[in-house]
Design an enzyme around this catalytic site. Structure first.
Site, PDB file in Angstrom:
ATOM      1  N   ASP A  20       0.673  -1.254  -0.013  1.00  0.00           N
ATOM      2  CA  ASP A  20      -0.059  -0.008  -0.022  1.00  0.00           C
ATOM      3  C   ASP A  20       1.013   1.251   0.044  1.00  0.00           C
ATOM      4  O   ASP A  20       1.907   1.421   0.474  1.00  0.00           O
ATOM      5  CB  ASP A  20      -0.865   0.050   1.206  1.00  0.00           C
ATOM      6  CG  ASP A  20      -2.131   1.026   1.074  1.00  0.00           C
ATOM      7  OD1 ASP A  20      -2.531   1.513  -0.101  1.00  0.00           O
ATOM      8  OD2 ASP A  20      -2.455   1.397   2.223  1.00  0.00           O
TER       9      ASP A  20
ATOM     10  N   ARG B   2      -1.601   9.297  -9.529  1.00  0.00           N
ATOM     11  CA  ARG B   2      -1.475   8.306  -8.750  1.00  0.00           C
ATOM     12  C   ARG B   2      -0.904   7.009  -9.625  1.00  0.00           C
ATOM     13  O   ARG B   2      -0.201   6.100  -8.825  1.00  0.00           O
ATOM     14  CB  ARG B   2      -2.794   7.981  -8.246  1.00  0.00           C
ATOM     15  CG  ARG B   2      -3.303   8.886  -7.265  1.00  0.00           C
ATOM     16  CD  ARG B   2      -4.779   8.377  -7.085  1.00  0.00           C
ATOM     17  NE  ARG B   2      -5.020   6.891  -6.620  1.00  0.00           N
ATOM     18  CZ  ARG B   2      -4.538   6.585  -5.316  1.00  0.00           C
ATOM     19  NH1 ARG B   2      -4.334   7.650  -4.376  1.00  0.00           N
ATOM     20  NH2 ARG B   2      -4.781   5.372  -5.008  1.00  0.00           N
TER      21      ARG B   2
ATOM     22  N   HIS C 196       1.841   3.556  -8.900  1.00  0.00           N
ATOM     23  CA  HIS C 196       1.503   2.096  -9.375  1.00  0.00           C
ATOM     24  C   HIS C 196       2.921   1.555 -10.026  1.00  0.00           C
ATOM     25  O   HIS C 196       3.399   0.601  -9.909  1.00  0.00           O
ATOM     26  CB  HIS C 196       0.558   2.072  -9.874  1.00  0.00           C
ATOM     27  CG  HIS C 196      -0.760   2.338  -9.253  1.00  0.00           C
ATOM     28  ND1 HIS C 196      -0.768   1.858  -7.800  1.00  0.00           N
ATOM     29  CD2 HIS C 196      -1.975   3.079  -9.518  1.00  0.00           C
ATOM     30  CE1 HIS C 196      -2.090   2.399  -7.348  1.00  0.00           C
ATOM     31  NE2 HIS C 196      -2.707   3.009  -8.220  1.00  0.00           N
TER      32      HIS C 196
ATOM     33  N   GLU D  92     -12.343  -4.369  -3.613  1.00  0.00           N
ATOM     34  CA  GLU D  92     -13.140  -3.145  -3.406  1.00  0.00           C
ATOM     35  C   GLU D  92     -12.261  -2.187  -4.316  1.00  0.00           C
ATOM     36  O   GLU D  92     -12.705  -0.926  -4.396  1.00  0.00           O
ATOM     37  CB  GLU D  92     -12.902  -2.787  -1.965  1.00  0.00           C
ATOM     38  CG  GLU D  92     -13.709  -3.297  -0.941  1.00  0.00           C
ATOM     39  CD  GLU D  92     -13.662  -4.843  -0.626  1.00  0.00           C
ATOM     40  OE1 GLU D  92     -12.176  -5.210  -0.817  1.00  0.00           O
ATOM     41  OE2 GLU D  92     -14.160  -5.464  -0.466  1.00  0.00           O
TER      42      GLU D  92
ATOM     43  N   LEU E  72      10.745 -20.568  -4.742  1.00  0.00           N
ATOM     44  CA  LEU E  72       9.448 -19.978  -4.137  1.00  0.00           C
ATOM     45  C   LEU E  72       8.047 -19.900  -4.779  1.00  0.00           C
ATOM     46  O   LEU E  72       8.233 -19.785  -6.158  1.00  0.00           O
ATOM     47  CB  LEU E  72      10.011 -18.261  -4.170  1.00  0.00           C
ATOM     48  CG  LEU E  72       9.112 -17.219  -3.676  1.00  0.00           C
ATOM     49  CD1 LEU E  72       8.954 -17.299  -2.058  1.00  0.00           C
ATOM     50  CD2 LEU E  72       9.287 -15.912  -4.189  1.00  0.00           C
TER      51      LEU E  72
ATOM     52  N   ARG F  29      -4.445  -1.528   9.186  1.00  0.00           N
ATOM     53  CA  ARG F  29      -5.717  -2.542   8.933  1.00  0.00           C
ATOM     54  C   ARG F  29      -5.544  -3.402   7.975  1.00  0.00           C
ATOM     55  O   ARG F  29      -4.398  -3.351   7.275  1.00  0.00           O
ATOM     56  CB  ARG F  29      -6.985  -1.687   8.513  1.00  0.00           C
ATOM     57  CG  ARG F  29      -6.630  -0.708   7.194  1.00  0.00           C
ATOM     58  CD  ARG F  29      -7.895   0.108   6.726  1.00  0.00           C
ATOM     59  NE  ARG F  29      -7.623   1.030   5.773  1.00  0.00           N
ATOM     60  CZ  ARG F  29      -7.457   2.349   5.973  1.00  0.00           C
ATOM     61  NH1 ARG F  29      -7.593   2.927   7.016  1.00  0.00           N
ATOM     62  NH2 ARG F  29      -7.115   3.004   4.879  1.00  0.00           N
TER      63      ARG F  29
ATOM     64  N   SER G 103      -7.896  -4.426   5.547  1.00  0.00           N
ATOM     65  CA  SER G 103      -8.296  -4.181   4.428  1.00  0.00           C
ATOM     66  C   SER G 103      -8.859  -5.447   3.719  1.00  0.00           C
ATOM     67  O   SER G 103      -8.683  -5.511   2.482  1.00  0.00           O
ATOM     68  CB  SER G 103      -7.656  -3.412   3.330  1.00  0.00           C
ATOM     69  OG  SER G 103      -7.312  -2.324   3.910  1.00  0.00           O
TER      70      SER G 103
HETATM   71  C1  IPE Z   1      -5.548  -2.672  -0.069  1.00  0.00           C
HETATM   72  O1  IPE Z   1      -5.037  -1.377  -0.161  1.00  0.00           O
HETATM   73  C2  IPE Z   1      -5.414  -3.333  -1.229  1.00  0.00           C
HETATM   74  C3  IPE Z   1      -4.172  -3.721  -2.043  1.00  0.00           C
HETATM   75  C4  IPE Z   1      -3.039  -3.247  -1.641  1.00  0.00           C
HETATM   76  C5  IPE Z   1      -4.158  -4.280  -3.191  1.00  0.00           C
HETATM   77  P1  IPE Z   1      -6.226  -0.158   0.008  1.00  0.00           P
HETATM   78  O2  IPE Z   1      -5.482   1.029  -0.408  1.00  0.00           O
HETATM   79  O3  IPE Z   1      -7.325  -0.643  -1.294  1.00  0.00           O
HETATM   80  O4  IPE Z   1      -6.629  -0.320   1.292  1.00  0.00           O
HETATM   81  P2  IPE Z   1      -7.759   0.898   1.936  1.00  0.00           P
HETATM   82  O5  IPE Z   1      -8.694   1.237   0.959  1.00  0.00           O
HETATM   83  O6  IPE Z   1      -6.880   1.830   2.448  1.00  0.00           O
HETATM   84  O7  IPE Z   1      -8.418   0.045   3.259  1.00  0.00           O
HETATM   85  C1  IPE Z   2      -1.750   0.331  -3.299  1.00  0.00           C
HETATM   86  O1  IPE Z   2      -1.499   1.578  -3.353  1.00  0.00           O
HETATM   87  C2  IPE Z   2      -2.030  -0.492  -4.659  1.00  0.00           C
HETATM   88  C3  IPE Z   2      -3.420  -0.698  -4.751  1.00  0.00           C
HETATM   89  C4  IPE Z   2      -4.100  -0.802  -3.957  1.00  0.00           C
HETATM   90  C5  IPE Z   2      -3.829  -1.492  -6.048  1.00  0.00           C
HETATM   91  P1  IPE Z   2      -2.653   2.620  -3.085  1.00  0.00           P
HETATM   92  O2  IPE Z   2      -3.160   2.917  -4.683  1.00  0.00           O
HETATM   93  O3  IPE Z   2      -3.604   2.307  -2.361  1.00  0.00           O
HETATM   94  O4  IPE Z   2      -1.807   3.838  -2.719  1.00  0.00           O
HETATM   95  P2  IPE Z   2      -2.618   4.913  -1.550  1.00  0.00           P
HETATM   96  O5  IPE Z   2      -3.039   4.124  -0.296  1.00  0.00           O
HETATM   97  O6  IPE Z   2      -3.817   5.777  -2.018  1.00  0.00           O
HETATM   98  O7  IPE Z   2      -1.419   5.841  -1.147  1.00  0.00           O
HETATM   99 MG    MG Z   3      -4.096   2.556  -0.374  1.00  0.00          MG
END
Ligand code: IPE
Ligand code: IPE
Ligand code: MG
Length: 248
Positions: free
Chosen positions: A19, A32, A36, A66, A130, A193, A195
């Site tokens: 995350d 954003r 990624h 989600e 692995l 969390r 998630s």
């Molecule tokens: C969890 O991250 C999902 C992944 C890392 C793929 P999110 O960014 O979606 O989680 P929330 O929304 O902060 O709980």
């Molecule tokens: C995790 O990073 C990647 C996915 C959930 C796919 P985020 O895109 O959730 O990054 P933040 O939490 O918004 O910084």
């Molecule tokens: Mg996130």
């Protein structure tokens, strides 16, 4: 309770909630999706280093059930990146003896992506290094619902008796049923969390949270998480001295 109440210092099965990509990019005043893209490097690093450190199974949370709620442009970019990463990395993964698996509900993914995932899985199936599991369109609640539905179906078909259902049967019907118990979950990006990740499987996993955003996660951060795990005492409800006796 898992059959082996044991902390062997090194986890057999590590899972990562990768995350913080979006915030990493926003800090740099970039879209954003730039975050990624940058996260792919960290993913490559953990795969390489987990393989090198002799970890048996690495499960990565790539896209949650989600995450479809995000703007369609971001979702499309994530799917595109995923497709390209599979295409680009398959040779390296195969050459490094890594066996790829996917968990999650794949029916919502494009046919092209589903085919690509199938190809990569087949191509690496005979490798015995692995085991790399990518959670794609995965949700912990979906996993439990799916397992329940499959158990109900098998009861209807006469393959399973309700009285046979216990924790080990349930585990087998859930995703990851064929793999070692989940020892350690790492979450980057500062949130404390889970998630909707691996809800059934994390019952007795150790949790490690770090503020490091995923694209910045490096070998030192991985070692910090593994060293933290090595110092934990996994008691599974017992007392500390019982846990020591169990591990002796
Ligand atoms: C969890 O991250 C999902 C992944 C890392 C793929 P999110 O960014 O979606 O989680 P929330 O929304 O902060 O709980
Ligand atoms: C995790 O990073 C990647 C996915 C959930 C796919 P985020 O895109 O959730 O990054 P933040 O939490 O918004 O910084
Ligand atoms: Mg996130």
């Amino acid at each position: 309770m898992p059959s082996q109440p044991y902390n062997s210092l090194r986890p057999r099965h590590v899972a990562i909630i990768m995350d913080g990509n979006g915030r990493w990019a926003q800090k740099r005043k970039r879209p954003r999706t730039f975050g990624h893209q940058a996260g792919v490097k960290a993913t490559r690093m953990v795969v390489e280093n987990c393989a090198r450190r002799g970890i048996d199974v690495l499960t990565l949370f790539a896209f949650s059930s989600e995450n479809w709620q995000r703007p369609s442009q971001e979702v499309n970019r994530l799917m595109d990146l995923f497709m390209r990463a599979l295409d680009k990395e398959v040779d390296v993964l195969d050459n490094n003896n890594i066996q790829l698996h996917f968990i999650g509900d794949h029916t919502a993914l494009s046919n092209e992506l589903q085919c690509q995932m199938e190809t990569v899985q087949q191509r690496t199936a005979c490798n015995d290094g692995l085991k790399l599991i990518i959670a794609m369109n995965y949700g912990g609640r979906w996993d439990i619902v799916e397992a329940s539905r499959n158990m109900a179906r098998d009861i209807q078909l006469g393959r399973l008796q309700p009285a046979q259902i216990d924790e080990s049967i349930m585990s087998r019907y859930c995703q990851l049923g064929d793999f070692a118990d989940l020892d350690l979950i790492i979450r980057t990006g500062g949130e404390k969390r889970v998630s909707n990740f691996l809800l059934w499987q994390l019952a007795y996993s150790e949790l490690f949270f770090t503020d490091t955003l995923w694209p910045d996660f490096d070998e030192t951060d991985l070692d910090t998480a593994l060293n933290s795990y090595a110092k934990r005492q996994r008691r599974y409800g017992c007392t500390g001295s019982q846990a020591i006796a169990n591990n002796a």
